[in-house]
Design an enzyme around this catalytic site. Sequence first.
Site, mmCIF file in Angstrom:
data_model
loop_
_atom_site.group_PDB
_atom_site.id
_atom_site.type_symbol
_atom_site.label_atom_id
_atom_site.label_comp_id
_atom_site.label_asym_id
_atom_site.label_seq_id
_atom_site.Cartn_x
_atom_site.Cartn_y
_atom_site.Cartn_z
ATOM 1 N N HIS A 63 0.856 -1.185 0.000
ATOM 2 C CA HIS A 63 0.000 0.000 0.000
ATOM 3 C C HIS A 63 0.894 1.238 0.000
ATOM 4 O O HIS A 63 2.110 1.145 0.166
ATOM 5 C CB HIS A 63 -0.956 0.003 1.202
ATOM 6 C CG HIS A 63 -0.299 0.076 2.535
ATOM 7 N ND1 HIS A 63 0.502 -0.923 3.032
ATOM 8 C CD2 HIS A 63 -0.320 1.040 3.499
ATOM 9 C CE1 HIS A 63 0.930 -0.603 4.240
ATOM 10 N NE2 HIS A 63 0.460 0.596 4.545
ATOM 11 N N HIS A 65 1.353 3.897 1.913
ATOM 12 C CA HIS A 65 1.820 4.637 3.076
ATOM 13 C C HIS A 65 3.344 4.723 3.004
ATOM 14 O O HIS A 65 4.014 3.780 2.565
ATOM 15 C CB HIS A 65 1.393 3.959 4.374
ATOM 16 C CG HIS A 65 0.029 4.376 4.830
ATOM 17 N ND1 HIS A 65 -0.728 3.635 5.710
ATOM 18 C CD2 HIS A 65 -0.722 5.479 4.536
ATOM 19 C CE1 HIS A 65 -1.887 4.253 5.935
ATOM 20 N NE2 HIS A 65 -1.899 5.359 5.232
ATOM 21 N N ASP A 67 5.883 4.515 5.008
ATOM 22 C CA ASP A 67 6.793 3.554 5.634
ATOM 23 C C ASP A 67 6.879 2.246 4.857
ATOM 24 O O ASP A 67 7.660 1.359 5.218
ATOM 25 C CB ASP A 67 6.411 3.293 7.090
ATOM 26 C CG ASP A 67 4.981 2.804 7.267
ATOM 27 O OD1 ASP A 67 4.082 3.320 6.576
ATOM 28 O OD2 ASP A 67 4.751 1.918 8.117
ATOM 29 N N HIS A 68 6.105 2.141 3.785
ATOM 30 C CA HIS A 68 6.153 0.944 2.938
ATOM 31 C C HIS A 68 6.661 1.242 1.525
ATOM 32 O O HIS A 68 6.874 0.303 0.758
ATOM 33 C CB HIS A 68 4.776 0.287 2.863
ATOM 34 C CG HIS A 68 4.337 -0.279 4.175
ATOM 35 N ND1 HIS A 68 4.383 -1.618 4.464
ATOM 36 C CD2 HIS A 68 3.863 0.329 5.289
ATOM 37 C CE1 HIS A 68 3.949 -1.823 5.706
ATOM 38 N NE2 HIS A 68 3.631 -0.646 6.231
ATOM 39 N N HIS A 143 -7.169 -1.590 5.611
ATOM 40 C CA HIS A 143 -6.344 -0.585 6.259
ATOM 41 C C HIS A 143 -6.967 0.786 5.973
ATOM 42 O O HIS A 143 -8.092 0.862 5.472
ATOM 43 C CB HIS A 143 -4.907 -0.696 5.752
ATOM 44 C CG HIS A 143 -3.893 0.012 6.592
ATOM 45 N ND1 HIS A 143 -3.902 -0.019 7.966
ATOM 46 C CD2 HIS A 143 -2.818 0.792 6.239
ATOM 47 C CE1 HIS A 143 -2.887 0.693 8.417
ATOM 48 N NE2 HIS A 143 -2.222 1.204 7.392
ATOM 49 N N ASP A 213 -0.326 -3.959 6.139
ATOM 50 C CA ASP A 213 -0.944 -3.613 7.397
ATOM 51 C C ASP A 213 -2.449 -3.912 7.306
ATOM 52 O O ASP A 213 -3.037 -3.722 6.248
ATOM 53 C CB ASP A 213 -0.779 -2.132 7.690
ATOM 54 C CG ASP A 213 0.673 -1.662 7.724
ATOM 55 O OD1 ASP A 213 1.561 -2.403 7.292
ATOM 56 O OD2 ASP A 213 0.909 -0.521 8.135
ATOM 57 N N HIS A 271 6.307 -5.263 12.128
ATOM 58 C CA HIS A 271 5.661 -3.955 11.998
ATOM 59 C C HIS A 271 5.357 -3.391 13.386
ATOM 60 O O HIS A 271 4.252 -2.979 13.691
ATOM 61 C CB HIS A 271 4.390 -4.042 11.150
ATOM 62 C CG HIS A 271 3.931 -2.707 10.631
ATOM 63 N ND1 HIS A 271 3.008 -1.929 11.301
ATOM 64 C CD2 HIS A 271 4.267 -2.008 9.526
ATOM 65 C CE1 HIS A 271 2.783 -0.819 10.616
ATOM 66 N NE2 HIS A 271 3.557 -0.838 9.531
#
Length: 304
Positions: A63, A65, A67-68, A143, A213, A271
């Site tokens: 996805h 976001h 941090d990914h 998410h 997530d 995570h």
Amino acid sequence: MEKFELHILGCGSALPTTRHFSTSQVLNVREKLFMIDCGEGTQIQLRKTRLKFSRLNHVFISHLHGDHCFGLLGLISTFGLLGRTADLHVHAPKGAEQLFAPMLEFFCNHLPYNVFFREFETNEPKMIYADRSLTVTTIPLRHRLPCCGFLFKEKQRPNHIIREMVDFYKVPVYELNRIKNGADYVTPEGEVVPNAKLTRPAAPARSYAYCSDTIYMEQIVDQIKGVDLLFHEATFAQADLPRAKETFHTTAEQAGRIALAAGVKQLVIGHFSARYEDESVLLKEASAVFPHTILAKEMLCVDI
């Protein structure tokens, strides 16, 4: 047995810490490398593994976001500086190309290789990659924006020929492929030689499921049932369940319940929220439900 290894490059969540890098993993399948998510610092971690950059041709983003995926632009740029010529395929939810194209145009407009975005929807499972030995299917998750996990499954290999028996029955070469795939052999005299006499079974196909997530979702159990290794996010402890629900994340105990219900062989949790200086509390909660649980950590390599 040929390689099927998971390398953890980063297992932290959104808030940076000195203990963990942002989420990223590499799956090594027979020396083909598949990256799963690409948070900040991924290329540094990839160097530490000593895995060969040239064998990484597919990146899977769960996805959008940061941090990914914040590490993706730097990784693509570095590949260019290294003189890469092979195509790079980025499999990501719809909208990824629109997001990254302007940045690639500005920072990486003279790459010596092509970057292709292979976008997918996240509302139902879909096979998004296949080669001679492996398939990758999306796992729909819930998410705060479109998100999915990935199921990596080896294809079952044909049976192994027992050379001594094939020679004994003087089996012609043109019959071998049929026999590998389960056929009996009929001699010129009409004798039926059972396949079990001529072959031994190949090693069972292996599988890996990545789920990060997501809020707690029992709906994924059927799709990941029986996998050899499950990575499931465990951002929070059960005491922080209200926060987990608010942010659409999972607790360690819930991750254990998913692993137990799916009958997986081993669970890796990761995570981790920055609030936990000691993740042993998360391991304790997950292990109480599903004993075959380990904590993710940077540079951990799990042989599947």
